[in-house]
Structure formats: structure tokens, C-alpha cells
Design an enzyme around this catalytic site. Structure first.
Site: not given
Ligand code: 13P
Length: 256
Positions: A96, A168
Site C-alpha cells: 500500500h 491506487e
Molecule cells: P480512500 O478510499 O480513503 O481514498 O482510501 C483508498 C485506499 O487507500 C484504500 O486502500
């Protein structure tokens, strides 16, 4: 039809009282939405077992947010893959951007964790994505290639079988500025094509999620895209009503 995978990443949030309210609501309402969805909850490590006891019979899966690279020994404060497996975890988030940023995790360490998770027969959820600067400088594809190459280097052409990739973009996480679904679709296609060059696996088997400022209002525009296999939801997954709404939207799209 391919099920969509909806994942709640609670990060460093919640407490016993809120978890209890969340689970009660989930128990009452989830069953009709599970036919077309796989739902995973990744709470802070300390709450994993408490949650497992309540979701196990609901057909919802348990995810961990991270794992140490060591299986056991003198590593104060860490959690091992054997312990996660022992208490019922099936999926583990790895790489992450918050771990890359705040814990200096690099691609090599992440690849080691990815391998450890696979070798333990759990499913890694590998997070990849570019920063705002990298996007501005047209480096998105290069960054993603680097993040994927090291996994191929370590684990060969079968690396992404029984794995999940979560795209992401860092600039969309926690900012309220989700990426444009068309942009995400193009990046997902790029990831699939890139993996396809290295591997003879069926492209259908590659699972790619999107994460970054997803909520009940914008979920539909992402889930409608066939190249988006599900969502990794941060803050909106802390509110059971909103999380259920996202699962419901996914269900409605797949029911059509
Ligand atoms: P948010 O949905 O709070 O932007 O976070 C996304 C995330 O990092 C999920 O792993």
C-alpha cells in the site's frame, strides 16, 4: 460472469464499539448482495480475530493490511503470515502506498512479502500506482512497470495467478478526488497488456481493482467498466451503510 471484489481497508481506524455497530448492520443486510460479489474486510490487526468470528458464517472474507517478511523469531511488534493464517485471514494487502511512504517499503521488500503470502497459500492484494508528480511528468506507465517487473523477476510468469492487483493512484487516496473512470480503464488495460507480454495466462484470470476516494455516489461509474474488477475502499468502508450501498451498486450492475 466474473464476480466483483469489494474490499474494505479500514487502515488505522475504528474501535470495539464502532465495530460492533458495523457488524450488526452487516449481518442484517449483507446476504442478498453476496451472489455477485466477493466481500473482504481488512481491519487493523488487533481486531482481526474478533471480526473473523462474526463474518466467517456470512461468507465474507478476512484481509490483513500488511505482514512481516519473517515467519517467526525476535522481531518485536511484527505480525507473521503464520499468525494471520492461524486466525482465518485469506487475503493480505501488500505494498500500500502508505506503507511505501511512511515505512519506507520498496519494491524489493514488497516482492518478498508478496512471495511469502503466495507461498503460504493466501492471496496477496498488491497495491500499485503513481504519485501526483509522476502523473504530471507522464511517468505513470514507467512506475507501474517497475512495480510489476520485480514481481515477475521473483516469481515468473505465474506471478499474478491467484493474486489481486489494486491500482491506487496516490493522488486519489484520501483526497476526495477520485480518478476519472476512463483514465482508470486505460491504466487497467495497460496493466493487462503488460502482464500479457510476460505470461501465457488467461487475461480473464487477472484481477485488477481500483482504489482512491471511492464512495457510494461514484462507485457505479467505476464498477460499470468491465476492466475494473472491483474496488478497494478506504474511508467510505468505515460506515457500514455506505459500504453496503457500494456492494449493492455492484450487485445491481451484475444482476442486469
Ligand atoms: P480512500 O478510499 O480513503 O481514498 O482510501 C483508498 C485506499 O487507500 C484504500 O486502500
Amino acid at each position: 460472469m466474473k464476480k466483483k471484489i469489494i474490499i474494505a481497508n479500514w487502515k488505522l481506524n475504528s474501535n470495539i464499539k464502532n465495530i460492533s455497530i458495523f457488524l450488526k448492520n452487516l449481518q442484517l443486510n449483507i446476504s442478498s448482495y453476496l451472489k455477485y460479489n466477493t466481500v473482504i474486510i481488512a481491519p487493523p490487526t488487533i481486531y482481526l480475530e474478533r471480526i473473523y468470528k462474526k463474518i466467517n458464517n456470512l461468507n465474507i472474507f478476512l484481509g490483513a493490511q500488511d505482514v512481516d517478511i519473517h515467519k517467526q523469531g525476535a522481531f518485536t511488534g511484527e505480525t507473521s503470515i503464520l499468525m494471520l493464517k492461524d486466525i482465518g485471514v485469506k487475503y493480505v494487502i501488500v505494498g500500500h502506498s502508505e506503507r511505501r511512504l511512511f515505512h519506507n517499503e520498496n519494491n524489493k521488500l514488497i516482492a518478498k512479502k508478496f512471495g511469502l503470502i503466495k507461498n503460504s497459500y493466501l492471496i496477496p492484494i498488491l497495491c500499485i500506482g503513481e504519485s501526483e508528480d509522476e502523473k504530471r511528468n507522464n511517468k505513470t506507465e514507467e512506475i507501474i512497470k517497475n512495480q510489476l517487473d520485480i514481481i515477475f523477476e521473483f516469481f515468473g510468469e505465474k506471478a499474478f495467478v491467484n493474486s489481486i492487483i489494486a491500482y491506487e493512484p496516490i493522488w486519489a487516496i484520501g483526497t476526495g478526488l477520485s480518478a476519472d473512470p476512463e483514465y482508470v480503464e486505460s491504466i487497467h488495460q495497460f496493466i493487462k497488456d503488460y502482464i500479457n507480454q510476460y505470461s501465457s495466462n488467461n487475461l480473464e484470470e487477472i484481477i485488477i481493482q481500483y482504489g482512491g476516494s471511492i464512495n457510494a455516489k461514484n462507485a457505479k461509474s467505476f464498477l460499470e467498466k468491465s476492466s475494473i474488477d472491483g474496488l478497494l475502499v478506504g474511508s467510505a468502508s468505515l460506515d457500514c451503510k455506505e459500504f453496503l450501498e457500494i456492494i449493492k451498486v455492484s450487485n445491481e450492475i451484475l444482476c442486469k
